[in-house]
Design an enzyme around this catalytic site. Structure first.
Site, PDB file in Angstrom:
ATOM      1  N   LYS A 275       0.836  -1.196   0.000  1.00 44.28           N
ATOM      2  CA  LYS A 275       0.000   0.000   0.000  1.00 44.28           C
ATOM      3  C   LYS A 275       0.873   1.248   0.000  1.00 44.28           C
ATOM      4  O   LYS A 275       2.037   1.192   0.410  1.00 44.28           O
ATOM      5  CB  LYS A 275      -0.866   0.014   1.275  1.00 44.28           C
ATOM      6  CG  LYS A 275      -1.985  -0.988   1.279  1.00 44.28           C
ATOM      7  CD  LYS A 275      -2.828  -0.852   2.542  1.00 44.28           C
ATOM      8  CE  LYS A 275      -3.898  -1.922   2.627  1.00 44.28           C
ATOM      9  NZ  LYS A 275      -4.959  -1.809   1.606  1.00 44.28           N
ATOM     10  N   ARG A 349     -10.120 -11.854   1.864  1.00 53.23           N
ATOM     11  CA  ARG A 349     -10.938 -12.958   1.331  1.00 53.23           C
ATOM     12  C   ARG A 349     -10.185 -14.287   1.387  1.00 53.23           C
ATOM     13  O   ARG A 349     -10.789 -15.347   1.469  1.00 53.23           O
ATOM     14  CB  ARG A 349     -11.424 -12.614  -0.083  1.00 53.23           C
ATOM     15  CG  ARG A 349     -10.315 -12.363  -1.058  1.00 53.23           C
ATOM     16  CD  ARG A 349     -10.773 -11.577  -2.286  1.00 53.23           C
ATOM     17  NE  ARG A 349     -10.867 -10.140  -2.034  1.00 53.23           N
ATOM     18  CZ  ARG A 349     -11.273  -9.235  -2.917  1.00 53.23           C
ATOM     19  NH1 ARG A 349     -11.655  -9.609  -4.128  1.00 53.23           N
ATOM     20  NH2 ARG A 349     -11.317  -7.963  -2.614  1.00 53.23           N
TER      21      ARG A 349
HETATM   22  N1  BES Z   1      -8.166  -3.974   4.312  1.00 48.16           N
HETATM   23  C1  BES Z   1      -8.297  -3.574   2.968  1.00 48.16           C
HETATM   24  C2  BES Z   1      -9.614  -2.865   2.682  1.00 48.16           C
HETATM   25  C3  BES Z   1      -9.729  -1.458   3.184  1.00 48.16           C
HETATM   26  C4  BES Z   1      -9.161  -0.404   2.501  1.00 48.16           C
HETATM   27  C5  BES Z   1     -10.481  -1.200   4.310  1.00 48.16           C
HETATM   28  C6  BES Z   1      -9.325   0.894   2.949  1.00 48.16           C
HETATM   29  C7  BES Z   1     -10.651   0.082   4.750  1.00 48.16           C
HETATM   30  C8  BES Z   1     -10.070   1.131   4.084  1.00 48.16           C
HETATM   31  C9  BES Z   1      -8.241  -4.790   2.056  1.00 48.16           C
HETATM   32  O1  BES Z   1      -7.424  -5.823   2.479  1.00 48.16           O
HETATM   33  C10 BES Z   1      -7.727  -4.326   0.758  1.00 48.16           C
HETATM   34  O2  BES Z   1      -6.614  -3.912   0.705  1.00 48.16           O
HETATM   35  N2  BES Z   1      -8.550  -4.416  -0.267  1.00 48.16           N
HETATM   36  C11 BES Z   1      -8.202  -3.982  -1.551  1.00 48.16           C
HETATM   37  C12 BES Z   1      -8.738  -4.991  -2.535  1.00 48.16           C
HETATM   38  C13 BES Z   1      -8.266  -4.792  -3.925  1.00 48.16           C
HETATM   39  C14 BES Z   1      -6.797  -5.064  -4.029  1.00 48.16           C
HETATM   40  C15 BES Z   1      -9.045  -5.718  -4.817  1.00 48.16           C
HETATM   41  C16 BES Z   1      -8.824  -2.612  -1.785  1.00 48.16           C
HETATM   42  O3  BES Z   1      -9.951  -2.379  -1.362  1.00 48.16           O
HETATM   43  O4  BES Z   1      -8.150  -1.763  -2.374  1.00 48.16           O
HETATM   44 MN    MN Z   2      -5.432  -5.570   1.855  1.00 50.48          MN
END
Ligand code: BES
Ligand code: MN
Ligand code: ZN
Length: 495
Positions: A275, A349
């Site tokens: 990230k 997931r």
């Molecule tokens: N934990 C995050 C989701 C998230 C992001 C929660 C921002 C709250 C605030 C999750 O693991 C994630 O990173 N999801 C990705 C999925 C994507 C790579 C398909 C996302 O939402 O960007």
């Molecule tokens: Mn994630």
């Protein structure tokens, strides 16, 4: 903080502070009327001159009002009478709780539940007032202990009421402790609240409550079960994963349990699909699903509800190192289904699918998972609603109703087959991302493939689990929704 009932008139109570509610342009509640009379019309005068604010969430502190024994009166604005509904009432109670936390008073008497509005009982209003005051009073102190200039949280809140309010107060207390547990776990930093810490917390829940059993699966146990999707995520972290299984038995053994499954990513760096630094620190909250199911489980154990519940937390850290799983890897889940990893940041997931398959072992009558799963859910619903997806209309309706009843609301999103093809992969049964379009829905679709023969719902609390900016911190949501659902399922008439 203690919540208590006292069957006495608010007028004669010796109290540091008496809390009442007023609406704009409405009738005075019984307590407000009594105070008005005792003080020779002072409340009415102050309302007229605007010295008491009636706007929703506004509070006015009055010192030395004549004719009553309380030292101060805190007036909570409930907004316009005709607009008053459950969510607005809840907001006012939270505001009063926060005001009291920040003020020097340590104990108060609260009589807001005599403000009548559409379709609510005094029992429900007392419960929500007690819950709201408790929630508003929350202050994180684990790594920042109280100092001289810190807010002064309440030690007790006392509510006037007879025995008909007893179960309402008990509900408020157990719901409040569930929320508090979820918030504390959420607010803890990720160097403290790692998978082992979550497991330790489960040990303490199990040891302090009747009818609770605990089993913790280590990585070796999970490997034996074939949980390679979960273990794939875990590989880049120095912290070993735990699969935490809490069981509460409030009904006979042959009654099928309700299963609650929580995403417990104690820190989500994104893994190799790392990230950006900008928001990474927020990912200590990525165990918000786990925190909320543990909170609701705690509420259930406190109330000793006549149901069986199994709570499964997949506690894992998502980090990048030389051992980490890669984009392109194909993982075989415990179910046997294979998954092509296109993005190591779609890790929730992957740990959940194995936790969901594992929970089959308990033959649950209903499965509900909770996860801070997608940024797309935050885009879709913002911070006020938890996203809900389900393969059962009945379960979805039950969860929505529970959310409305405790004002911890969810909103249903589609789980249509149409979205499933976005997960097609040439190299595995599915890939772990479905592209830009409908990111919250394809995440739900991914999970649905592991719950084909179960009544199941998925709650995405990515937007509702914490607040950033003003009022920063974990909310504990949807611990309340879940606890209310469990209460409703146990056949106890809610207040
Ligand atoms: N934990 C995050 C989701 C998230 C992001 C929660 C921002 C709250 C605030 C999750 O693991 C994630 O990173 N999801 C990705 C999925 C994507 C790579 C398909 C996302 O939402 O960007
Ligand atoms: Mn994630
Ligand atoms: Zn995540």
């Amino acid at each position: 903080m203690k919540l208590k009932l006292l069957n006495d008139s608010p007028l004669h109570i010796e109290s540091e502070c008496l809390v009442i509610g007023v609406t704009g342009e409405g009738q005075l509640s019984t307590t407000a009327q009594d105070l008005d009379e005792a003080s020779g019309g002072e409340i009415s005068r102050m309302l007229e001159t605007g010295d008491i604010e009636t706007g929703l969430g506004k509070t006015t502190l009055i010192h030395g009002l004549k004719g009553l024994s309380a030292r101060r009166v805190l007036v909570t604005g409930l907004g316009k009478q005709e607009k008053l509904d459950r969510p607005r009432f809840d907001r006012a109670c939270l505001a009063a709780g926060k005001k009291l936390r920040n003020h020097a008073v340590r104990s108060c008497h609260i009589s807001i539940h005599d403000v009548e509005f559409c379709g609510t009982t005094p029992q429900w209003r007392l419960r929500q007032a007690a819950l709201g005051i408790h929630r508003g009073n929350y202050l994180y102190t684990i790594t920042k202990p109280l100092k001289d200039d810190s807010p002064v949280p309440l030690e007790s809140a006392i509510f006037p009421g007879d025995d008909t309010f007893r179960s309402s107060l008990a509900q408020a207390e157990s719901f409040a402790l569930g929320f508090e547990k979820a918030r504390e776990l959420g607010d803890l930093p990720p160097n403290i609240c790692n998978p082992a810490y979550l497991a330790q917390d489960a040990v303490s829940i199990a040891s302090h409550h009747e009818n609770v059993e605990l089993e913790i699966l280590e990585e070796e146990d999970m490997a034996e079960l074939g949980m390679d999707a979960l273990l794939g995520v875990s590989r880049g972290s120095a912290n070993r994963s735990k699969l935490i299984v809490l069981r509460y038995s409030g009904a006979s053994e042959d009654e099928q349990p309700i299963a609650l499954v929580g995403k417990g990513i104690t820190f989500d760096s994104g893994g190799l699909s790392i990230k950006s630094g900008e928001n990474m620190m927020q990912m200590k909250y990525d165990m918000g699903g786990a925190a909320s199911v543990m909170g609701a489980f705690l509420s259930c154990a406190k109330l000793q509800l006549p149901i069986n519940v199994v709570c499964i937390v997949a506690a894992v850290e998502n980090m990048p190192d030389g051992n980490a799983y890669r984009p392109g890897d194909v993982l075989t889940s415990m179910s046997g289904k294979t998954i092509e990893v296109l993005n190591t940041d779609a890790e929730g997931r992957l740990i959940l699918c194995d936790a969901l398959t594992y929970c089959e072992k308990f033959n649950p009558r209903v499965v509900i998972d909770v996860a801070t799963l997608t940024g797309a859910c935050v885009v879709a619903l913002g911070h006020h609603a938890t996203g809900l997806m389900s393969n059962s209309d009945e379960l979805a309706d039950d969860l929505l109703a529970a959310g409305d009843a405790i004002v911890d609301r969810a909103w249903r999103l589609p789980l249509w087959e149409d979205y499933q093809s976005q997960l097609d992969s040439p190299f595995a049964d599915m890939k772990n991302v479905g592209g830009m379009a409908g990111g919250v829905l394809t995440a739900g679709c991914f999970l649905s493939r592991f719950m084909e023969d179960r009544i199941w719902a998925h709650l995405d609390n990515a937007g509702s689990a914490w607040k950033w900016g003003d009022d920063i911190g974990a909310t504990g949501r949807p611990a309340g929704l879940l606890a209310q659902y469990l209460l409703n399922q146990s056949g106890i008439v809610a207040s």
